[in-house]
Design a protein around this motif. Structure first.
Motif, PDB file in Angstrom:
ATOM      1  N   GLU B  67       8.980  -8.215   2.477  1.00 27.34           N
ATOM      2  CA  GLU B  67       8.130  -7.075   2.142  1.00 27.34           C
ATOM      3  C   GLU B  67       6.682  -7.320   2.559  1.00 27.34           C
ATOM      4  OE1 GLU B  67       8.708  -6.472  -2.045  1.00 27.34           O
ATOM      5  OE2 GLU B  67      10.273  -4.975  -1.680  1.00 27.34           O
ATOM      6  N   ILE B  68       6.001  -6.232   2.788  1.00 25.51           N
ATOM      7  CA  ILE B  68       4.564  -6.269   3.084  1.00 25.51           C
ATOM      8  C   ILE B  68       3.878  -5.371   2.061  1.00 25.51           C
ATOM      9  CG2 ILE B  68       2.773  -5.841   4.809  1.00 25.51           C
ATOM     10  CD1 ILE B  68       5.017  -5.877   6.943  1.00 25.51           C
ATOM     11  N   GLU B  69       2.846  -5.917   1.426  1.00 24.11           N
ATOM     12  CA  GLU B  69       2.097  -5.113   0.459  1.00 24.11           C
ATOM     13  C   GLU B  69       0.713  -4.810   1.023  1.00 24.11           C
ATOM     14  OE1 GLU B  69       1.924  -6.440  -3.754  1.00 24.11           O
ATOM     15  OE2 GLU B  69      -0.207  -5.966  -3.586  1.00 24.11           O
ATOM     16  N   LEU B  70       0.362  -3.542   0.999  1.00 24.13           N
ATOM     17  CA  LEU B  70      -0.923  -3.115   1.542  1.00 24.13           C
ATOM     18  C   LEU B  70      -1.719  -2.433   0.433  1.00 24.13           C
ATOM     19  CD1 LEU B  70      -2.847  -2.283   3.897  1.00 24.13           C
ATOM     20  CD2 LEU B  70      -1.301  -0.396   4.350  1.00 24.13           C
ATOM     21  N   THR B  71      -2.934  -2.916   0.222  1.00 25.97           N
ATOM     22  CA  THR B  71      -3.807  -2.307  -0.784  1.00 25.97           C
ATOM     23  C   THR B  71      -5.074  -1.819  -0.096  1.00 25.97           C
ATOM     24  OG1 THR B  71      -2.991  -3.914  -2.387  1.00 25.97           O
ATOM     25  CG2 THR B  71      -4.936  -2.656  -3.021  1.00 25.97           C
ATOM     26  N   LEU B  72      -5.402  -0.560  -0.306  1.00 27.47           N
ATOM     27  CA  LEU B  72      -6.597   0.032   0.305  1.00 27.47           C
ATOM     28  C   LEU B  72      -7.524   0.513  -0.796  1.00 27.47           C
ATOM     29  CD1 LEU B  72      -4.876   2.319   2.958  1.00 27.47           C
ATOM     30  CD2 LEU B  72      -5.846   0.060   3.326  1.00 27.47           C
ATOM     31  N   ARG B  73      -8.804   0.187  -0.662  1.00 29.05           N
ATOM     32  CA  ARG B  73      -9.775   0.690  -1.638  1.00 29.05           C
ATOM     33  C   ARG B  73     -10.893   1.378  -0.877  1.00 29.05           C
ATOM     34  NH1 ARG B  73     -11.587  -3.802  -3.711  1.00 29.05           N
ATOM     35  NH2 ARG B  73     -13.630  -3.627  -2.783  1.00 29.05           N
ATOM     36  N   LEU B  74     -11.053   2.668  -1.137  1.00 29.10           N
ATOM     37  CA  LEU B  74     -12.060   3.443  -0.414  1.00 29.10           C
ATOM     38  C   LEU B  74     -13.288   3.651  -1.286  1.00 29.10           C
ATOM     39  CD1 LEU B  74     -12.668   5.111   2.161  1.00 29.10           C
ATOM     40  CD2 LEU B  74     -11.721   7.085   0.981  1.00 29.10           C
ATOM     41  N   SER B  75     -14.438   3.219  -0.774  1.00 26.85           N
ATOM     42  CA  SER B  75     -15.696   3.529  -1.450  1.00 26.85           C
ATOM     43  C   SER B  75     -16.482   4.451  -0.523  1.00 26.85           C
ATOM     44  CB  SER B  75     -16.466   2.247  -1.748  1.00 26.85           C
ATOM     45  OG  SER B  75     -16.870   1.660  -0.535  1.00 26.85           O
ATOM     46  N   HIS B  76     -17.741   4.729  -0.862  1.00 28.03           N
ATOM     47  CA  HIS B  76     -18.512   5.666  -0.046  1.00 28.03           C
ATOM     48  C   HIS B  76     -18.615   5.216   1.409  1.00 28.03           C
ATOM     49  CE1 HIS B  76     -19.408   8.280  -3.196  1.00 28.03           C
ATOM     50  NE2 HIS B  76     -20.176   7.449  -3.876  1.00 28.03           N
ATOM     51  N   SER B  77     -18.896   3.931   1.597  1.00 26.69           N
ATOM     52  CA  SER B  77     -19.230   3.509   2.952  1.00 26.69           C
ATOM     53  C   SER B  77     -18.131   2.709   3.630  1.00 26.69           C
ATOM     54  CB  SER B  77     -20.506   2.667   2.929  1.00 26.69           C
ATOM     55  OG  SER B  77     -20.307   1.548   2.094  1.00 26.69           O
ATOM     56  N   GLU B  78     -17.147   2.207   2.871  1.00 25.33           N
ATOM     57  CA  GLU B  78     -16.160   1.361   3.529  1.00 25.33           C
ATOM     58  C   GLU B  78     -14.762   1.498   2.936  1.00 25.33           C
ATOM     59  OE1 GLU B  78     -17.750  -2.584   3.061  1.00 25.33           O
ATOM     60  OE2 GLU B  78     -16.647  -2.870   1.180  1.00 25.33           O
ATOM     61  N   LEU B  79     -13.805   1.114   3.782  1.00 23.50           N
ATOM     62  CA  LEU B  79     -12.411   1.060   3.368  1.00 23.50           C
ATOM     63  C   LEU B  79     -12.034  -0.420   3.340  1.00 23.50           C
ATOM     64  CD1 LEU B  79      -9.721   2.646   2.853  1.00 23.50           C
ATOM     65  CD2 LEU B  79      -9.316   2.465   5.316  1.00 23.50           C
ATOM     66  N   ALA B  80     -11.836  -0.955   2.137  1.00 21.62           N
ATOM     67  CA  ALA B  80     -11.467  -2.370   2.005  1.00 21.62           C
ATOM     68  C   ALA B  80      -9.946  -2.474   2.013  1.00 21.62           C
ATOM     69  CB  ALA B  80     -12.033  -2.933   0.708  1.00 21.62           C
ATOM     70  N   CYS B  81      -9.413  -3.377   2.851  1.00 22.74           N
ATOM     71  CA  CYS B  81      -7.961  -3.493   3.033  1.00 22.74           C
ATOM     72  C   CYS B  81      -7.504  -4.911   2.718  1.00 22.74           C
ATOM     73  CB  CYS B  81      -7.582  -3.196   4.483  1.00 22.74           C
ATOM     74  SG  CYS B  81      -8.254  -1.660   5.126  1.00 22.74           S
ATOM     75  N   ARG B  82      -6.371  -5.011   2.033  1.00 20.12           N
ATOM     76  CA  ARG B  82      -5.764  -6.326   1.801  1.00 20.12           C
ATOM     77  C   ARG B  82      -4.278  -6.213   2.073  1.00 20.12           C
ATOM     78  NH1 ARG B  82      -6.365  -8.260  -3.903  1.00 20.12           N
ATOM     79  NH2 ARG B  82      -4.325  -7.305  -4.102  1.00 20.12           N
ATOM     80  N   ILE B  83      -3.773  -7.129   2.908  1.00 22.96           N
ATOM     81  CA  ILE B  83      -2.357  -7.093   3.285  1.00 22.96           C
ATOM     82  C   ILE B  83      -1.736  -8.437   2.921  1.00 22.96           C
ATOM     83  CG2 ILE B  83      -0.703  -6.680   5.136  1.00 22.96           C
ATOM     84  CD1 ILE B  83      -2.874  -5.251   6.694  1.00 22.96           C
ATOM     85  N   THR B  84      -0.639  -8.405   2.159  1.00 24.83           N
ATOM     86  CA  THR B  84       0.015  -9.633   1.706  1.00 24.83           C
ATOM     87  C   THR B  84       1.468  -9.630   2.172  1.00 24.83           C
ATOM     88  OG1 THR B  84      -1.389  -9.548  -0.252  1.00 24.83           O
ATOM     89  CG2 THR B  84       0.479 -11.020  -0.355  1.00 24.83           C
TER      90      THR B  84
END
Lengths: 111, 179
Positions: B67-84
């Motif tokens: 499995e691949i887990e993808l977490t995205l967090r969107l703030s005003h200026s950026e999209l933070a991504c973490r893939i495990t």
């Protein structure tokens, strides 16, 4: 991978009908292009106007198709959408291919 | 694909398969979260996420599946991504350099090796670590949100107003002019 080919004189216009050429479809794209380019036209023009997304596997497939055509035939590209254009520009592949902003008018009427 | 979305954070879990990656990207970029990105930023985000996910399918899970887990967090200026993922570690425990090979047409043109070049070119704050038998890749993308631009404009207006209160030759004035 849905590709529609239309011969026009010394040109073979190939329209990619799918909205993406990606890792899941790159091999099919190459195989289908190999079949289509059995037609001996010296110039192949790939119309990418419907392709909204192309990843590095898709780019590799386009390069492989060009190489498979050999030294006496060319693969040219038309109508790159913004994200596809970005991939070609960043990897500098835009310097390797002849790229038209539209399917050239003169070619539309060619017999 | 499992998916959940709360408070600007989206988390999805997909199997290590190229078609699953395609469908996950389609679904993600159709969500309200990512539809709010301007077109150029959306395109860039899709390129980077596709390259990172396909790399895991092709290399980390080259001999088995998982499995691949993808977490995205969107703030005003950026999209933070973490893939495990739980696949094989990066060679030498490090991210590939991702240098572009020279383009020597026609026979020696590279047909691959563009993925890490694109990721390194388009993403920032790129980090990789191997932790508890998992690969964890994180990076940030520009979100270019209009709200961020509005914030800049309103700050600028505030500063312009402040400027009117400054003595003419005060050093602050030149700092503001430099804006």
């Amino acid at each position: 991978m849905d590709l529609v080919a239309e011969p026009r004189g010394d040109l073979l216009i190939v329209r990619a009908m799918a909205d993406r050429i990606d890792a899941a479809g790159a091999i099919q794209f190459k195989d289908r292009m190999r079949e289509i380019t059995q037609h001996p036209a010296p110039r192949v023009l790939l119309d990418l106007s419907r392709v909204a997304f192309l990843d590095s596997s898709g780019l590799g497939a386009v390069v492989a198709v060009m190489k498979a055509l050999g030294p006496n035939r060319s693969l040219e590209l038309a109508c790159l959408t913004p994200t596809v254009e970005k991939v070609f520009r960043l990897t500098r592949m835009d310097s390797v291919f002849t790229i038209y902003p539209t399917v050239p008018d003169g070619l539309r009427d060619a017999v | 694909m499992q998916s959940e979305s709360t408070g600007g954070v989206t988390r999805i879990i997909i199997p290590s398969d190229p078609l699953a990656v395609r469908e996950a990207l389609r679904a993600l970029f159709d969500t309200l979260l990512l539809r709010s990105l301007p077109e150029a930023e959306r395109g860039t985000a899709e390129i980077v996420l596709a390259e990172a996910l396909n790399n895991i399918v092709e290399h980390a899970y080259s001999t088995d599946r998982g499995e691949i887990e993808l977490t995205l967090r969107l703030s005003h200026s950026e999209l933070a991504c973490r893939i495990t993922d739980s696949g094989a570690p990066m060679p030498a425990g490090q991210l590939p350099e991702g240098a572009l090979k020279p383009l020597v047409p026609p026979d020696d043109l590279p047909e691959g090796g563009f993925g890490w070049f694109l990721i390194r070119t388009l993403a920032r704050d790129l980090h990789y670590r191997r932790i508890n038998g998992q690969n964890q890749l994180s990076f940030c993308l520009n979100a270019g949100q209009s709200s961020a631009r509005e914030m800049i404009v309103s700050n600028w207006d505030d500063m312009t107003q402040q400027r009117q209160n400054f003595p003419v030759n005060a050093p602050q004035r030149s700092a503001i002019n430099d804006l």
